[in-house]
Design a protein around this motif. Structure first.
Motif, PDB file in Angstrom:
ATOM      1  N   ARG A 313       1.024  -0.976   0.069  1.00 41.48           N
ATOM      2  CA  ARG A 313       0.310  -0.366  -0.117  1.00 41.48           C
ATOM      3  C   ARG A 313       0.680   1.492   0.001  1.00 41.48           C
ATOM      4  NH1 ARG A 313      -4.055   1.139   4.967  1.00 41.48           N
ATOM      5  NH2 ARG A 313      -1.398   1.037   6.488  1.00 41.48           N
ATOM      6  N   ARG A 317       0.749   3.979  -2.624  1.00 37.59           N
ATOM      7  CA  ARG A 317       0.591   6.045  -2.667  1.00 37.59           C
ATOM      8  C   ARG A 317       1.684   6.260  -2.994  1.00 37.59           C
ATOM      9  NH1 ARG A 317      -3.528   6.833   0.638  1.00 37.59           N
ATOM     10  NH2 ARG A 317      -5.196   5.190   1.539  1.00 37.59           N
ATOM     11  N   GLU A 327      -7.530  10.465  -7.223  1.00 36.68           N
ATOM     12  CA  GLU A 327      -8.061   9.787  -6.171  1.00 36.68           C
ATOM     13  C   GLU A 327      -8.572   8.762  -7.226  1.00 36.68           C
ATOM     14  OE1 GLU A 327      -7.026   9.490  -2.890  1.00 36.68           O
ATOM     15  OE2 GLU A 327      -5.806  11.423  -3.450  1.00 36.68           O
ATOM     16  N   THR A 328      -9.058   8.372  -7.880  1.00 37.77           N
ATOM     17  CA  THR A 328     -10.008   7.609  -8.651  1.00 37.77           C
ATOM     18  C   THR A 328      -8.499   6.112  -8.855  1.00 37.77           C
ATOM     19  OG1 THR A 328     -10.331   8.689 -10.236  1.00 37.77           O
ATOM     20  CG2 THR A 328     -12.344   8.364  -9.385  1.00 37.77           C
ATOM     21  N   THR A 331      -7.804   4.436  -5.826  1.00 26.05           N
ATOM     22  CA  THR A 331      -8.205   3.304  -5.497  1.00 26.05           C
ATOM     23  C   THR A 331      -8.821   1.823  -6.118  1.00 26.05           C
ATOM     24  OG1 THR A 331     -10.064   5.156  -4.491  1.00 26.05           O
ATOM     25  CG2 THR A 331     -11.445   3.320  -4.544  1.00 26.05           C
ATOM     26  N   GLU A 332      -8.385   1.915  -7.432  1.00 24.31           N
ATOM     27  CA  GLU A 332      -8.658   1.062  -8.549  1.00 24.31           C
ATOM     28  C   GLU A 332      -7.650   0.461  -8.646  1.00 24.31           C
ATOM     29  OE1 GLU A 332      -9.572   2.614 -11.884  1.00 24.31           O
ATOM     30  OE2 GLU A 332     -11.521   3.003 -11.834  1.00 24.31           O
ATOM     31  N   ILE A 334      -5.326   0.058  -5.606  1.00 25.55           N
ATOM     32  CA  ILE A 334      -5.733  -0.812  -4.046  1.00 25.55           C
ATOM     33  C   ILE A 334      -6.282  -2.079  -4.121  1.00 25.55           C
ATOM     34  CG2 ILE A 334      -6.767  -0.326  -1.659  1.00 25.55           C
ATOM     35  CD1 ILE A 334      -4.892   2.120  -2.077  1.00 25.55           C
ATOM     36  N   THR A 335      -7.937  -1.423  -4.529  1.00 31.62           N
ATOM     37  CA  THR A 335      -8.952  -2.733  -4.400  1.00 31.62           C
ATOM     38  C   THR A 335      -8.652  -3.661  -5.507  1.00 31.62           C
ATOM     39  OG1 THR A 335     -10.438  -0.745  -4.311  1.00 31.62           O
ATOM     40  CG2 THR A 335     -11.410  -3.331  -5.716  1.00 31.62           C
TER      41      THR A 335
END
Length: 446
Positions: A313, A317, A327-328, A331-332, A334-335
């Motif tokens: 992670r 970042r 930010e999208t 999020t993608e 990381i998921t």
């Protein structure tokens, strides 16, 4: 032999309960000191026969002063010396009575209390607590010496016992499934710069699922009760079942990792652990992987999920910050990468991270790629392990490091020698193991 000691108190009309309690405790300790003096004097009266010629014609030739430190305080004794009138033999019979002191001033009871206090609190605080609670008067340096002496003996006993267990034939009976956790804890050292690492292992089995507490019906609660529960962080959703390992054994040392491997395997055999049904959970340190491969080769090796995901992670970042992605995108990524790692698809995660290195290589990104490649053997399908009931986190060993090392040895201004640190953790693991033999409601460490 009977000893009777009277207790006299002066109580005024304005005396409170606290003053009365303090007076009774003080007078009680003084009465116990007088009782000991009288008991020794009466015991000497019964030992007037000469041990050499068995003659009763003896006389007293003065006394020998002796100071003894007991649980209830310091006592000064006047031990009588006798001389036989027949063979002129001289002896002091009370020395046989005080043989448990082994030439020292501290009684066995105070020695045990001092070792327990010295291994639990800083030495100066331990002396103050002993004096306040029981009236024992012992210096901080003397308490430290007693603690180190007992700890060195205990460390040698633990190592010798572990070697004997490993040299004996292993038990071929059915063992229990369990978990073995190994980790290190750093402390400041007065021998080397940068500190030194203490190594801790915990062996646990007999997993029991605890019944969750019944949750109230939200429709039956008032707004005030809902707000109160929300302020305390209490959720009203479905409750997850929690499991607890009811049988544990702790071992620790500041010696090389080889010593911890021997202690951990011996503890696993004594607990009755079946390696084929058990798992080893760790953060992937090299010495842990080496000892697990040597002493727990049949067990399933699991890399702690939280250590793994923290490293990855941080790399994601860092890439998002350096490349200024939205930010999208964060999020993608990381998921998706989290799903790959959780299901054991390490190669896809490594390829994704390596593709980012072409645009710019940061420290966290490089560390994540190296970490995944080095820990490949310990990474698998965490989803399958979770479904099988295996622990995927190292919470049990993190807690063990906190109990064994951090609570006692990581205080402000503390510096340790390696031998003294090994002696102290040997005592602390003994107390922890003894504590786990008690009923859960009577345990001091939870």
């Amino acid at each position: 032999m009977q000893v009777q000691v009277s207790l006299t108190l002066e109580v005024s009309a304005t005396t409170g309960l606290a003053d009365l309690e303090e007076a009774i405790v003080t007078q009680g300790r003084q009465s116990m000191c007088r009782a000991l003096q009288q008991a020794i004097r009466q015991w000497e009266q019964r030992q007037r026969r000469c041990p050499r010629c068995k003659n009763d014609d003896v006389r007293v030739e003065g006394t020998v002063g002796r100071r003894v430190l007991l649980v209830f305080g310091r006592v000064r004794l006047a031990l009588r010396r006798y001389r036989c009138q027949h063979c002129l033999h001289r002896w002091c019979p009370a020395r046989h009575l005080l043989r448990d002191l082994r030439g020292q001033q501290v009684s066995p009871g105070l020695r045990e209390a001092a070792v327990l206090a010295g291994s639990s609190w800083p030495y100066r605080h331990a002396t103050q607590l002993l004096e306040r609670l029981s009236g024992a008067q012992i210096s901080a340096e003397e308490l430290r010496q007693l603690t180190m002496q007992q700890g060195e003996q205990q460390a040698c006993v633990q190592q010798q016992h572990a070697e004997q267990v490993l040299n004996a034939a292993p038990n071929e009976g059915k063992g229990e499934a369990g978990v073995v956790g190994m980790d290190g804890g750093w402390t400041h050292s007065c021998e080397q710069a940068g500190g030194m690492e203490g190594k801790v292992a915990v062996v646990a089995c007999n997993k029991q699922v605890q019944e969750p507490k019944a949750q109230p019906d939200p429709s039956q609660l008032t707004w005030y009760e809902l707000a109160k529960r929300s302020a305390k962080g209490k959720r009203l959703g479905p409750v997850h079942q929690r499991a607890r390992w009811m049988k544990r054994c702790y071992v620790a040392t500041f010696a090389p990792s080889k010593a911890l491997g021997i202690l951990a395997e011996a503890a696993a055999r004594e607990v009755g652990l079946d390696q084929a049904k058990s798992v080893v959970v760790a953060d992937g340190a090299q010495w842990i992987k080496q000892e697990a491969k040597q002493h727990f080769a049949k067990a399933t090796h699991i890399l702690d999920w939280f250590h793994l995901w923290r490293v990855v992670r941080k790399a994601i970042r860092e890439t998002q910050r350096d490349q200024q992605y939205p930010e999208t995108w964060l999020t993608e990524q990381i998921t998706e990468i989290k799903s790959w790692l959780w299901h054991g698809e390490v190669d896809q995660a490594v390829k994704r991270l390596q593709s980012w290195q072409e645009k710019g290589e940061g420290k966290a990104l490089k560390a994540a790629v190296t970490y995944l490649q080095e820990q490949r053997e310990w990474i698998g399908s965490y989803e399958a392990w979770r479904q099988a009931g295996y622990p995927v986190g190292s919470g049990i060993i993190e807690r063990a490091v906190s109990l064994v090392i951090n609570r006692r040895m990581k205080r402000r201004g503390m510096r340790w020698k390696r031998d003294n640190a090994t002696a102290l953790v040997a005592l602390r693991t003994d107390f922890l193991n003894a504590d786990w033999q008690r009923h859960p409601s009577h345990r001091a460490f939870v």
